[in-house]
Scaffold this active site. Structure first.
Site, short mmCIF file in Angstrom:
data_model
loop_
_atom_site.label_atom_id
_atom_site.label_comp_id
_atom_site.label_asym_id
_atom_site.label_seq_id
_atom_site.Cartn_x
_atom_site.Cartn_y
_atom_site.Cartn_z
N HIS A 70 -28.87 -13.31 25.69
CA HIS A 70 -27.72 -13.33 26.85
C HIS A 70 -27.22 -14.38 27.21
CE1 HIS A 70 -29.09 -9.23 26.84
NE2 HIS A 70 -28.43 -8.75 27.90
N ILE A 81 -9.90 9.59 0.34
CA ILE A 81 -9.85 8.46 -0.41
C ILE A 81 -9.94 6.97 0.46
CG2 ILE A 81 -8.48 7.02 -2.17
CD1 ILE A 81 -9.93 9.51 -3.47
N ARG A 131 -22.97 -17.48 36.82
CA ARG A 131 -23.90 -16.81 37.53
C ARG A 131 -24.42 -17.20 38.79
NH1 ARG A 131 -29.80 -14.45 35.52
NH2 ARG A 131 -30.33 -12.88 37.16
N ASN A 164 -7.34 12.08 3.59
CA ASN A 164 -6.83 12.20 2.06
C ASN A 164 -8.35 12.06 1.15
OD1 ASN A 164 -7.34 9.41 1.83
ND2 ASN A 164 -5.19 9.31 2.29
N SER A 203 -21.98 -6.71 38.37
CA SER A 203 -22.49 -8.17 38.02
C SER A 203 -21.20 -9.01 37.78
CB SER A 203 -23.35 -7.82 36.85
OG SER A 203 -24.66 -7.28 37.01
N PRO A 263 -6.12 -4.26 11.37
CA PRO A 263 -7.45 -3.88 11.42
C PRO A 263 -7.77 -2.48 11.56
CG PRO A 263 -7.01 -5.95 12.69
CD PRO A 263 -5.70 -5.53 12.11
N GLU A 302 -17.51 -2.47 24.80
CA GLU A 302 -16.69 -3.89 24.88
C GLU A 302 -15.34 -3.88 23.91
OE1 GLU A 302 -20.76 -4.97 26.33
OE2 GLU A 302 -19.94 -3.89 24.72
N HIS A 315 0.93 -1.19 -0.06
CA HIS A 315 0.08 0.14 -0.13
C HIS A 315 0.78 1.37 -0.01
CE1 HIS A 315 -2.23 -3.28 1.80
NE2 HIS A 315 -3.45 -2.60 1.50
N ASP A 332 -9.03 7.78 6.91
CA ASP A 332 -10.22 8.01 6.82
C ASP A 332 -10.97 6.42 7.50
OD1 ASP A 332 -10.80 10.65 5.64
OD2 ASP A 332 -9.91 9.63 4.23
N ASP A 363 -33.18 -14.11 31.13
CA ASP A 363 -32.79 -13.21 30.27
C ASP A 363 -32.74 -13.71 28.77
OD1 ASP A 363 -32.43 -10.67 31.64
OD2 ASP A 363 -30.27 -11.21 32.16
#
Length: 662
Positions: A474, A189, A521, A187, A385, A117, A412, A28, A157, A470
């Site tokens: 969940h 682009i 839980r 730029n 929690s 990424p 997150e 690149h 960008d 839930d």
């Protein structure tokens, strides 16, 4: 320095980047050509860094968030004398080279973070800035600013389009991270063409709303104006700064400048020649740089060495004035400090009563924070929690950076990137937490942690259909298989207090891999057969009386107790089984073949896996003759006890499954 030498030094970055991409016939070139001037100005005149010691503790950090433009960074590292040679540049993107396609932390000296990424570097930069702020609040004394450096991050960008940047910058603004400076290579682009097709927002207004100082440089080649903007950003102490630098992608190449085609493909031999001619380069030879330019960079690098020498003297004086702080500094930077807990009875102690492993984890966190001075972490708005709040450690905030409890808000993805930045900075051991089903939101940055070998700990609670009312949104099902499939990522799903202590011990002593703790839980009973063998990932919890068991039950977490109860039922019918607790497949696979054979002998082919999640991944232990008591769907909304019965997670059903394969 004369202006011509400055320009030649900038153009050297462009030439080397273009030649490297052309030689590889892959890469690149657009970003390096466009951003060369701002990168040079930053590295030459504003950053504190020493090429002779890339690990200097008080160096400024630089992250190339647009990691596809890696030749920009590699050219800088070569020219400043970080050890990259012309041959390394010529081997760009080739096997076993020091110049892979995207920058890789730990692989190339001077690379502060693995990026690629888009937006990830933005989040990690926020983490680095938070680390600097916290450590400065702990260690700095009047006249002794031993922690005093900036975090710079450069992206384009695409980085600003990705949601992670907004998550991270929203928090950075809230925290008033004045030593975070973002350089926006604007730029206009992207790969598909002009940003007009998908990205027309006013980025500066967004950043201003987040709480950033915003500055703009209209000409991306004007190093004087870029320098003024960087200096103004450094002078702002109460807000992070965002500098928009308007550039032209592929700058200097007549046939590619300003075009989307400059982004991700070689310029072509004719265009490289045209670039060199247009920039007034004195040679068409690949990778040619005038000796005078090298001398300029050498001089700049020596200035960095002088800065470190000054800091070393400062720290030597600091050590004499505050010997207790030097001792604390050493503890913060001791990667093995948690190993003392292995023989510490108080660390392993527990109440013999049913408890949720999330609660037990909370106990362990508060024990570890007494043993690890650099222990820092928090939750994505879920600490009550996930039980991840550390008592008496204060809250990290704009008004108090000394707090060790981090409040990430409902972010997150950014939380996980920030944890990477905290770990990359050095001196801290971070943990983060959320509900297990939302590990989906953390996965991209957890993967980078695994790639970078960072000992980040993830506390994932509410680990199965035990979430209950839930409902399926969940109730995690496939997430455990997802995390187990990731290389260099260790997952523990403990069954009781001892296994939870073992899981935390493993995480706190890890040096080259992240660890996830997957926790319940609901309350679980303490198991008489559990022990420190959990550190081996899998072990015999209850053995059969026969030399060769009739079958083997393998379970993790909340289902280990079900397997133990099923063993009792089967024994009443004359069926003798072994119960194996498997808190961590990943760690079990790291044990010797002899140990694994002792736990799961190959000649016992009747095996049943019991886990209230997906069966994906269990096949290597269960085999063709085995069976599963696992989840096949997404769960349901009802009280947890009813759900376990509905989906067959009872001792009776486990026992019947064993009988079905005998």
């Amino acid at each position: 320095m004369n202006q011509n030498m400055e320009q030649q030094s900038v153009n050297a970055i462009r030439i080397l980047a273009a030649d490297a991409v052309q030689k590889a016939n892959s890469g690149h070139p657009g970003l390096p050509l466009g951003a060369a001037a701002m990168a040079y100005e930053l590295w030459a005149h504003h950053m504190s860094h020493n090429p002779a010691n890339p690990q200097w503790a008080n160096r400024d950090r630089f992250i190339l968030s647009g990691g596809h433009g890696s030749t920009l960074l590699y050219s800088l590292l070569h020219l400043f004398g970080y050890g990259l040679t012309v041959e390394d540049l010529a081997n760009f993107r080739q096997a076993d080279s020091l110049t892979p396609g995207h920058p890789e932390y730990g692989h190339t000296a001077g690379v502060e973070a693995t990026t690629g990424p888009l937006g990830a570097g933005m989040g990690m930069a926020v983490g680095m800035a938070m680390a600097e702020a916290h450590l400065a609040s702990v260690f700095n004394k009047p006249d002794y600013p031993v922690v005093d450096h900036y975090t710079y991050v450069l992206g384009g960008d695409g980085c600003m389009m990705e949601g992670i940047s907004s998550e991270a910058f929203s928090l950075a603004g809230t925290l008033g991270l004045g030593k975070l400076i973002v350089l926006y290579d604007s730029n206009q682009i992207s790969i598909e063409g002009s940003t007009e097709i998908a990205f027309t927002e006013n980025v500066e207004k967004r950043m201003e709303a987040f709480g950033f100082q915003t500055l703009t440089v209209e000409d991306g080649n004007d190093t004087i104006e870029i320098g003024k903007a960087i200096q103004e950003a450094k002078e702002e102490k109460t807000r992070p700064s965002f500098i928009t630098v308007k550039t032209k992608i592929g700058y200097g190449c007549p046939g590619k400048q300003g075009k989307a085609s400059a982004h991700g493909e070689p310029l072509g031999a004719e265009n490289v020649a045209a670039l060199k001619e247009n920039l007034g380069w004195e040679s068409m030879d690949p990778f040619y740089v005038p000796q005078a330019v090298y001398e300029n960079y050498k001089s700049l690098g020596e200035q960095g060495k002088e800065k470190e020498d000054q800091w070393n003297q400062l720290f030597e004086d600091y050590e004499k004035a505050y010997p207790e702080m030097k001792a604390l500094w050493d503890q913060y930077h001791d990667k093995d400090i948690a190993k003392k807990a292995y023989d510490d009875e108080a660390y392993w102690a527990y109440e013999d009563k049913p408890q949720a492993t999330r609660n037990l984890s909370g106990v362990m966190i508060n024990r570890l924070k007494e043993r690890i001075p650099g222990f820092i972490g928090g939750a994505a708005d879920l600490a009550p929690s996930t039980k991840t709040y550390m008592k008496d450690e204060g809250d990290f905030s704009k008004s108090d950076y000394s707090g060790k409890n981090l409040h990430f808000g409902v972010r997150e993805l950014a939380m996980s990137a920030i944890a990477n930045g905290l770990a990359l900075h050095g001196g801290l051991r971070p943990f983060v937490s959320t509900f297990f089903v939302f590990s989906d939101y953390t996965k991209p940055m957890a993967r980078l942690a695994a790639l970078m070998k960072l000992p980040v700990t993830y506390v994932f609670t509410h680990d199965s259909i035990g979430v209950g009312e839930d409902g399926p949104t969940h109730e995690p099902i496939e997430q455990l298989a997802m995390l187990r499939s990731m290389p260099n990522f260790n997952v523990f799903r403990p069954a009781d207090a001892t296994e939870t202590a073992a899981a935390w011990y493993y995480a706190a002593t890890a040096t080259d891999a992240p660890t996830a703790l997957v926790l319940t839980r609901q309350n679980l009973p303490q198991l008489s057969g559990s022990g420190k063998e959990a550190l081996k990932g899998g072990y015999i919890l209850e053995d059969s009386e026969k030399e060769v068991p009739d079958a083997i039950l393998i379970a993790s977490g909340s289902e280990v107790f079900l397997a133990a109860e099923a063993k009792k039922m089967l024994a009443a019918e004359g069926i003798d089984v072994r119960v194996v607790s498997m808190p961590s497949m990943d760690v079990f696979e790291q044990q010797s073949e002899a140990y694994r054979e002792s736990v799961l002998p190959k000649d016992v082919r009747r095996r049943v896996a019991v886990e209230a999640l997906s069966d994906f991944g269990w096949g290597k232990y269960v085999g063709l003759d085995g069976a599963y008591v696992t989840m096949q769907g997404f769960g349901a909304s009802a009280p947890a006890g009813l759900l376990f019965k509905k989906f067959g997670f009872t001792p009776e059903h486990v026992a019947e499954t064993v009988k079905g394969i005998l």
